[in-house]
Every structure is written in structure tokens, then in C-alpha cells.
Design an enzyme around this catalytic site. Sequence first.
Site, short mmCIF file in Angstrom:
data_model
loop_
_atom_site.label_atom_id
_atom_site.label_comp_id
_atom_site.label_asym_id
_atom_site.label_seq_id
_atom_site.Cartn_x
_atom_site.Cartn_y
_atom_site.Cartn_z
N ASP A 16 39.03 4.82 9.42
CA ASP A 16 37.52 4.57 9.59
C ASP A 16 37.29 2.74 9.35
O ASP A 16 36.60 2.36 10.06
CB ASP A 16 36.58 5.19 8.65
CG ASP A 16 35.21 5.23 9.19
OD1 ASP A 16 34.99 4.76 10.19
OD2 ASP A 16 34.27 5.80 8.57
N CYS A 240 30.32 1.36 12.29
CA CYS A 240 30.19 2.56 13.45
C CYS A 240 29.80 1.76 14.65
O CYS A 240 28.77 1.23 14.81
CB CYS A 240 29.05 3.50 13.31
SG CYS A 240 28.90 4.68 14.54
#
Length: 305
Positions: A16, A240
Site C-alpha cells: 500500500d 489512495c
Amino acid sequence: MAFPKQIRLVDVAPRDGLQNEPEAIDTDTKLELIDRLADAGLRHIEAASFVSPKWVPQMADHREVMTGLKRRPGITYSALTPNLKGLEAALECGVEEVAVFGAASEAFSHKNINCSIAESLERFAPVLERAKEANVRVRGYVSCVLGCPYEGEIAPAKVAEVAKALFEMGCFEVSLGDTIGTGTPLNAKRMLEAVAREVPMDKLAAHFHDTYGQALANLYAVLEEGIAVIDSSVAGLGGCPYAKGAAGNVASEDVVYLLDGLGIDSGVDLDKLAATGDWIIQAIGRPNRSKAGVATATKLSDTSG
């Protein structure tokens, strides 16, 4: 409620944290990051993502990463596998744990994986079935649990519904993600209360981003409720791509400093972790978003110098 005595930290930086980096990061750097995290005491590291390189070019070397790991006993090296093709590739690399990724927001689900929440859950069914056959555990992620860039606030009942569906499908743990980092402590508590009515607390994890500087406060709030698994990213790496302006994950160093101060055992050495954060941000040319990491690394360099 009393705080848990022990916390399992899941460092998501290798996946991530790095997945949206525009410049290709070589496999050796990723492998060294994973090894340094293990050396600092992390027992759960999200190492790679088996997605199409067309969508996430940074994760194109997922096979090389998973097969090149210096595996240590007692450490889980997990990978994201959004579909059956990804799972099969991960199984070939000897993965022991995988993750699937759903959302509590219809709009986010459409933008992120081009289908409705119900359709995404249907797609996961064969992944969970195949993983079970292969004796591989599956973790479920729910994104946008405290807000969506397209829909705004998300009802706690909706989060609970998606988390329950993932748990009932066979996910051993459900990680609740504040993807855009808009949550505040009271919202975090209310969301968790709703979810914990459907999924046992010891099967839940918190995955909070720090866009508005609330991640540590939110984690404190859910620790009070009994959360005992926290996702974080060394140096606060990551963000994100579908949420404009979304800062990185909460920094692992900041979480460990908080836990140390609360007398909660994480098994992680803050000095080694801070040195790892300092090393990776220099390796990839990114700022260090961890306050505790910067302070600890500075203190270490002062004492060693």
C-alpha cells in the site's frame, strides 16, 4: 473498556505504501524494506499485490518479490489478490495469506473496481473458495468506512453490512479502512460499534489514513473499544489514487510510540523501525511523514555522531 495488552501490527508499506509511486522501485529495494521491517520486529508484512501491471505498474514484480523473500519463521508475508487469476499466481509463489478488497461506498466501488459492492462480493466468492482449498487464509478489506470522496459520509450500518458479508464468506479478519482519512474519534467509535455487532471484535483491524491528522486519535478511540490489530505503514508511506489529496497511511513509528506510551506490547523496536523509515524515504526520495520517526532518527544520529 480496558486497552488490549498486546497489538498485532500489520505493516502495509511494501504494498500500500509503494503502489502509487510514479517511478519504478527496484525489487531489491522492496525486498530490503521487507527484511528491515522483519528485523524491527514486525510479524505481519503486506509484501505485494497480484494485480495487473496495467493498473498498478509499481506491483509488476510481485512474483519476484514473493519468491525473493528471505522468509523468517513466525512472520506472515501477505499479498493482495483481487481476483482468481491473482490468487493462482500468488499460490504459485508460495503465499500463505492473501487479501481481497471491498468498499462500503457504491460510488467508490464503481470508480475503484468498476462494479457494485454486491458484484465485488460475488467476485470474491471463488477466490475465497480456492484459497480455502489451498489452505491459505484470506483477509478482507473494507475501504471508505469513515467517508468517501464521492459520497461523503458513510452510514455505519453499511460498513457493518459489508464487513459481515466478508466475514461470513470466510475472511478470517476484516480490516476497516478510513481510505481518505476524514474520520474523527467519535465517528470511528460509532462505526466500530455498528460493525462489532455483526463481526467479533477479535476478527477486526483498523486501517486509518492521516489526511486530516486524526489517525492516532482515531486509533486511540478504537483501542479503547478493544481493537487489537492495526494496519500502518513505515514513514507514513502511501495514499489512495482514487481519493485526491489523501495523505498516507498512519505511520508505523507513530503507532508504536503511542502503544509504547500506553504500555501495550507491539513487539516492535522503535529505533530499528525509525531507522528503516529513514532509509526507505532516502531510497525513494519521499518525505518522512512520521513525526516519531523523524524525532527518533534525529536522536539516533545525534547520539551516534
